[in-house]
Structures are given as C-alpha cells and as structure tokens.
Design an enzyme around this catalytic site. Structure first.
Site, PDB file in Angstrom:
ATOM      1  N   ASP A   1       0.823  -1.088   0.009  1.00  0.00           N
ATOM      2  CA  ASP A   1      -0.023   0.127   0.076  1.00  0.00           C
ATOM      3  C   ASP A   1       1.000   1.232   0.073  1.00  0.00           C
ATOM      4  OD1 ASP A   1      -2.184   1.622   0.000  1.00  0.00           O
ATOM      5  OD2 ASP A   1      -3.219   0.801   1.519  1.00  0.00           O
TER       6      ASP A   1
HETATM    7  C1  BGC Z   1      -5.202   3.261   0.244  1.00  0.00           C
HETATM    8  C2  BGC Z   1      -5.299   2.007  -1.019  1.00  0.00           C
HETATM    9  C3  BGC Z   1      -5.305   2.778  -2.281  1.00  0.00           C
HETATM   10  C4  BGC Z   1      -3.884   3.475  -2.377  1.00  0.00           C
HETATM   11  C5  BGC Z   1      -3.619   4.344  -3.637  1.00  0.00           C
HETATM   12  C6  BGC Z   1      -3.842   4.106  -0.183  1.00  0.00           C
HETATM   13  O1  BGC Z   1      -4.080   5.163   0.918  1.00  0.00           O
HETATM   14  O2  BGC Z   1      -5.249   2.587   1.340  1.00  0.00           O
HETATM   15  O3  BGC Z   1      -6.392   1.458  -0.776  1.00  0.00           O
HETATM   16  O4  BGC Z   1      -5.302   1.848  -3.366  1.00  0.00           O
HETATM   17  O5  BGC Z   1      -3.902   4.521  -1.277  1.00  0.00           O
HETATM   18  O6  BGC Z   1      -4.502   5.341  -4.025  1.00  0.00           O
END
Ligand code: BGC
Length: 730
Positions: A258
């Site tokens: 993530d």
């Molecule tokens: C989130 C993810 C997301 C990623 C990219 C993160 O803050 O937890 O679910 O895909 O950002 O935007």
C-alpha cells in the site's frame, strides 16, 4: 491462458530478465506517483515499473512512449489508479452495491469503470476492496462489501471478472487488485490504520475467504494492508504472503504494497529504518513498492550483501513483467480514447441507475406510505442538506467522478414528476454537519404547505472512506433536530438516508414514516430514488451489514456465536425498568446490554419490498448425506402482494456442534428472483459438504459430521427451518 501461451509468456519474461541490469529490475519493482520529481528521467532510465494516479491520456501516452522508445529495454508501464466505484460514471459506493446482493451489478459496475478508466490509459485498478468489516465506525466500511464472507466472496468474484474480463489483453480490460491483505477491516475501535489482532482461526474462517475467492477468480494482483496483524505489519508478513497466498493458494500474480506501507513499518516499530523495511518487504515477497522508494534505495545493496538472493528479485520482477505481457502492453502500450465508448454515455448512466435502484434498502414503510402516487403527486416538500448535492452523493474516494453528470434527488424528482407536482425545496441545513437552525423555519413552512415530505439526510462524502472514521455514527450536526421540527408538522415523512456507513437511527425511527437507505448512490442516485419512491421501481436491496441501535453494541453481526448464556427475549429487562435494590440474578444472567438489549436495529439481509413475499414448504433432498455429497435445500416463495417485485432469497445454515464453536447462522447461498403478484416459485440451493467446511482447532479445513439447521427466508432472522445431517464420526 492455454499452456502454449504460458510457455511463450515465460520465455519472453526469461529473455527480458536475462538482459536486465539490477537497476532495471529494481526499477520494475518501483511505482511512483505521477507528480514525483524527475519521473520522466526515471522512466527513460528504466527506474520505474508503474505510475500511479495519472488520468490525462496524453500524458499517459507520453510516458508510455518514453518507456517504450527511450528506455533501454522498452518495457511499458503499469498505470494504476483507484477506480473503486466508477470512473466518470460513478456507481453506488461498494457497500451500496453489496446491498444489491446481485453479482451482476458488481460485474457491470466494474466493467464500465474499467472501460472508462482504460480510455484514459489506466490499465490497473486497486479494487475490489474485500476487507470484511463488522465495525461501521471504520470509514472504509464504505469501500467494503460488508460483514459476511460468503456475500463478499461472491460479489468480489463478480467484480474481478468485471474489471478483467476473460482476457486481460482485450480492450477495456484492466488488472484488478484484491486489497487489503489482510485483516484491515478488524482495526481496533474502527479507527483507520489501527492495530489488528485476529486469532488465526478467525482470520481463516472469516477474513481470508474473499481473498482466496479473488485469487481463484484470477485476480491479477494483491495489495498488502497498512495495518499490522498480530504484531506483524502486513507488508512483511511471511505467513500471509508466503505461506497462505503463495503456498496454500498458489497465487502467481503480483503483490503491491500500500502507499508507503513499507517505510511505515519503521513507524510501526517493526523495522529499524528504510533499509530494514525494504528487506522485510522483499523477503516476504512484496513485488512492487507503491509511492515510497525504499526498494530503489536499498535493494541493490541488500542483494550485493547476499541478504536477498538475486533469484528472489528475478521471481518478483518476473511477476511484474508477466502482468504487463498478459495485459498486452508490449504490443499495445498506447491509448486512443476514440477506441472506447464515450464516458458517461447513456448506457453507462442507465447501468448506474439500475445499480442504485437495487442498492437502496427500504427499512420502514408505515401504512404503506410508499410508493407515492406519480399520477397525483400533489405538493411535495423536498428537505434536507443532501437533497441536491451533486458531489456528496457520489460518495467517498471519487477522484474522477464528475458532479456535472450527477442527477441529485431533487433533480430526479423534478424530472420524474414534471408539472404534475408542486415541489417545494428547502435545505433546512446547509450541510450535514451544520448546527445552525437558521433554515429550519423555511423548511417547516415548506413541509406545512405540502402533502408529504421527502427528507434527504445522512453524511457528506467526506465523513466516510479512508481515514474518515467516526466514534458517534448518528446523524451528524443538527439533522435530527431538523427532523423533529418537520415531524411536529404532522406531515408524512419519507427519510432518504445518504451515507457511507450504517448510521445509528434508533431515535429517528419513530419520527418518520418511511426510510429508504440509499448509501451514497452515485451519479444516477436521483433518478433511482425518484423511481423507487414513486413506484416505477420496487425496492429490493438488502442490508450487507447489520445496523446497530447504538455504537456500544459494536461489533454486532449476525454470524455471532451462541455463548453459554445466550440472550433471552423473555428475561430481558431494560435497565430503566429494573426495580431499585433488585438482586443480581433478576435479568436472567444472559449475554446482553442492559440498555441496548441484544438485537440490532435491523439485521443483516433485511430489506422491505412494496410487495409481500411469503416463504413456505422448506425441504431437503435427504435427511442425511455423507462426506463429499451434496444436499438440495428448497423452499417455496410466493408473491402475495400487489407488485411485480424482486426478492433476494437467502439460505442460512448452522452447524450445531463443532470441534470449535460455530456461528449461530452462516449465509450459504442467495438468489435474486422476480415474481409477479400471485406467482410462486421454488428456490433451491445445492450445498456440498465442502460448503460446510471450516478451519477447526487444529487449523484443519473440513466439514464435520453431525446435525445442521437450515433456514430459508428474506433476511438473517428467517424462521422457516429444516435440518439434515452429515453422517459419520468425528
Ligand atoms: C489506500 C489504498 C489505495 C492507495 C492508492 C492508499 O491510501 O489504502 O486502498 O489503493 O492509497 O491510492
């Protein structure tokens, strides 16, 4: 992919790998945001494998050109973006889509999201989010598919197929991502990013099944969670990533971290710094690092020192290259929007309307107030801070959705009713959190001058989603005070709730006549709601999550355990009714709260129709089956009401005795059927003993012999019951 294709794919990957420097390999493992300094140069130098959040098609083409023509090996880029409930045409929030209990809705929503996103050059999305959660305080419940593993895994499979189609290289197919692996939805106190403690048995029986189903459905990628699980941050969890994902499930796709979740492991107190974090993540098999650059900075020296074998790096890079090949990017890296249907075209908007129709859940309809008459609508007061908010109704985490396409509740009603109705619109409150009563008098006047009130209340989009958790999940601001004043006029009130989570509505219930729970319904929420309120459509949504009476009941979910002292409606006494000086045992000594009791406001699976469904004649194909056999459980459903309507028929099963205690009910099947008035249907579910298997005390996955109860009905409180056994000995 047939075996010949697989061989040629492998050969192409091997060939590329044999020509790559270590810098280029590590480059493939790095994903940078579109606004990173020096991005163009990094792409030219082969130091980037994927770019995040770019939606300008000219720029995506430009970057692909740099990668293809100016980098040494000409490897195209993965272009990632969160397209979680639609791109320009926004569908209901995922929790709303889950309320449709219709895999077709999920598949269609994902397909349209993919088509629209692909027209901007996006080839990979970070969806579906399939974290089971039983905590509506958690803002990300909006992105989830609810509390139940069976419902979630069925819908997740549909979403994956919707995004990816049957061939990732086909135009309009994009790679999906099962996230967040794993356990994120069990964050303590529903606070985002918080600690997660889950016994392995609970993890395997409840939280992992949707991920396994996504892997089985061929999801191209997985994303690790921000959170720690039992003390180990997910981005370094070798148990999850190596043991479960790779070894047990045989997942051969790619794993991405993530956003900065690798360096955050140092903040967690798990690693001593970026280098240590890069080691821990690579060692666990996180193939690509999102947004941060610990891999770029440290993998080379970790390989040089022999801490990470080069063969591990090769295996990780191979998974990334394979995905690029499967997406056909080497042959077709560029995007021409003219090759795609127009965004937000009438077919997409109609699909979004249908999805919103099936997502809305009718919770209350006293005296059959709904549907209202479209022929003689009379005077209608449309009140509330969310009646005409094009942006708010799109819901959380919508970066590309364009409010210009949105049709609000007010617009939907005006379009549907035209000149036939007098619509008096008064917001009452400027926004959902407002505490100013300035607009109350005008709203009360609108109500007084009208025959019926349609009141749009709930939460603005910003109150749910990532990092937007709430400890009090009642209606924010002074919306309830507004409802009080409108209720005092004595006019019938239809409450339309727009929210990103279950709200606690117990105190509101008696003040309104009807409640339609619309979640954040997306671009076409307005027409969908208007069609439902005026009977062009009949409500058919069912709750994908339990609605608590009050926050203190959380976690409250239907698939609970019985306990040794289950709550008993006959002995329950509310604390206000307990006489002073009463002895300790007076309340029956059972598992309940003295103030809230033990039941939710509305159970999982609940949702009313304008019609009326009767369930009867439940039967099984056998009294007992052997291990490896199937049993057919059937029931008759008749439409005894006056509307052609759809009903979601649900099957729940209880395994009465287990090596570990089993939930009081578990959803094991559901079917959406459509019946005309007077029509009757027999609905059958085929259940194999594998469907009754669970992880036991020894972490063995098996069904156990013994007695099972089965219920068929319209929600998780279904009363129509039968039973059967699995023969044999434990
Ligand atoms: C989130 C993810 C997301 C990623 C990219 C993160 O803050 O937890 O679910 O895909 O950002 O935007």
């Amino acid at each position: 992919m047939d075996s010949e294709q697989a061989v040629s794919l492998e050969a192409r990957v091997d060939d590329l790998l044999s020509r790559m420097t270590m810098t280029e390999k590590i480059g493939q493992m790095s994903q940078l945001n579109w606004d990173s300094t020096g991005l163009h140069q990094a792409v030219r130098a082969g130091r980037v494998g994927s770019v995040l959040n770019l939606v300008d098609v000219q720029e995506t083409n430009h970057l692909q050109k740099l990668a293809m023509e100016e980098s040494r090996l000409g490897i195209p880029l993965l272009m990632g973006r969160d397209v979680i409930h639609g791109f320009k045409t926004v569908f209901p929030i995922p929790l709303g889509q889950a309320a449709s209990w219709n895999p077709g809705v999920l598949a269609e929503g994902a397909r349209i999201a993919a088509l629209e996103a692909a027209s901007a050059g996006i080839n990979w999305t970070f969806a579906p989010m399939i974290d089971i959660t039983r905590d509506p305080r958690w803002g990300r419940i909006a992105e989830s598919l609810g509390e139940d593993p069976y419902l979630c895994k069925t819908l997740a499979t549909a979403a994956v197929r919707g995004y990816q189609g049957t061939d990732l290289a086909a135009p309009g197919a994009i790679a999906a991502c099962a996230k967040h692996f794993a356990g994120y939805g069990a964050s303590e106190s529903g606070r985002d990013y918080n600690t997660v403690n889950l016994p392995e048995i609970e993890l395997r029986n409840v939280y992992l099944p949707p991920f396994e189903a996504a892997a089985d459905a061929g999801v191209a990628t997985f994303m690790t969670s921000f959170s720690e699980l039992n003390g180990v941050p997910a981005s370094a969890d070798t148990f999850l990533l190596k043991q479960v994902l790779r070894k047990e499930w045989g997942f051969r796709g790619m794993v991405v971290s993530d956003w900065s979740s690798i360096p955050q492991m140092t903040t967690h107190g798990f690693t001593s710094g970026d280098r240590d974090a890069a080691f821990a993540a690579a060692n666990a098999g996180v193939d690509m690092e999102m947004a941060s650059s610990t891999y770029a900075a440290h993998l080379q020296s970790l390989v040089d020192e022999g801490r990470i074998p080069e063969s591990d790096i090769d295996a990780m890079v191979a998974r990334i290259l394979q995905l690029k090949l499967r997406l056909g990017l080497f042959d077709n890296p560029y995007t021409d929007p003219a090759d795609f249907p127009a965004i937000a075209n009438p077919a997409h908007l109609e699909a979004a309307r249908r999805a919103a129709v099936q997502s809305c859940v009718l919770l209350k309809n006293d005296h059959r107030l709904l549907p209202l008459s479209a022929e003689q609508p009379g005077a209608i007061a449309v009140i509330g801070p969310l009646a005409d908010e094009a942006r708010e109704q799109l819901g959380t985490w919508v970066f590309d959705g364009d409010p210009q396409y949105t049709q609000t509740g007010l617009q939907g009603l005006r379009t549907l009713l035209g000149e036939r109705a007098t619509i008096r619109f008064s917001k009452g409150l400027e926004h959902s959190r407002s505490k100013s009563h300035e607009g109350f008098a005008d709203a009360v006047k609108a109500a007084r001058d009208s025959d019926v009130v349609i009141l749009f209340a709930g939460e603005e989009a910003i109150l749910s989603g990532e990092a937007h958790c709430r400890a009090d999940i009642g209606l924010p601001g002074h919306q309830e005070a507004l409802i009080d004043e409108i209720a005092a006029t004595g006019k019938p009130i239809v409450l339309v709730v727009m929210a990103g989570r279950p709200l606690t509505l117990e105190s509101v219930m008696p003040k309104v006549d009807a409640i339609l729970y619309a979640w954040h319904p997306g671009t076409m929420g307005g027409p969908a709601i208007a069609d439902l309120l005026f009977g062009n459509e009949v409500p058919s949504g069912k709750l994908p999550v339990t609605l608590p009476r009050m926050v203190g009941q959380i976690p409250i979910y239907y698939a609970r355990k019985n306990t040794g002292k289950p709550a008993n409606p006959e002995t329950f006494v509310h604390m206000d009714e307990i006489p002073v000086n009463t002895p300790q045992t007076s309340t029956g000594m059972t598992a309940m709260h003295l103030d809230a009791g033990f039941t939710p406001l509305f159970p999982f699976g609940y949702g009313l129709s304008y019609s009326e469904f009767k369930y009867g004649n439940i039967s099984t194909s056998a009294a007992a089956i052997g291990p490896g056999d199937s049993i057919r459980i059937s029931a008759e459903i008749s439409n005894d009401g006056a509307f052609t309507a759809e009903e979601v028929v649900q099957l729940y099963i209880r395994d009465l005795v287990g090596n570990v205690t089993r939930p009081v009910r578990e959803l094991k099947g559901f079917k959406r059927i459509r019946l005309k008035p007077g029509q009757c249907a027999t609905v059958s579910f085929d259940i194999h003993t594998d469907d009754l298997a669970f992880y036991n005390r020894d972490m063995k996955f098996a069904a156990e012999p013994g007695l099972f109860h089965a219920w068929v009905g319209g929600d998780s409180n279904a009363v129509l019951r039968t039973e059967f056994s699995i023969a044999g000995q434990l």
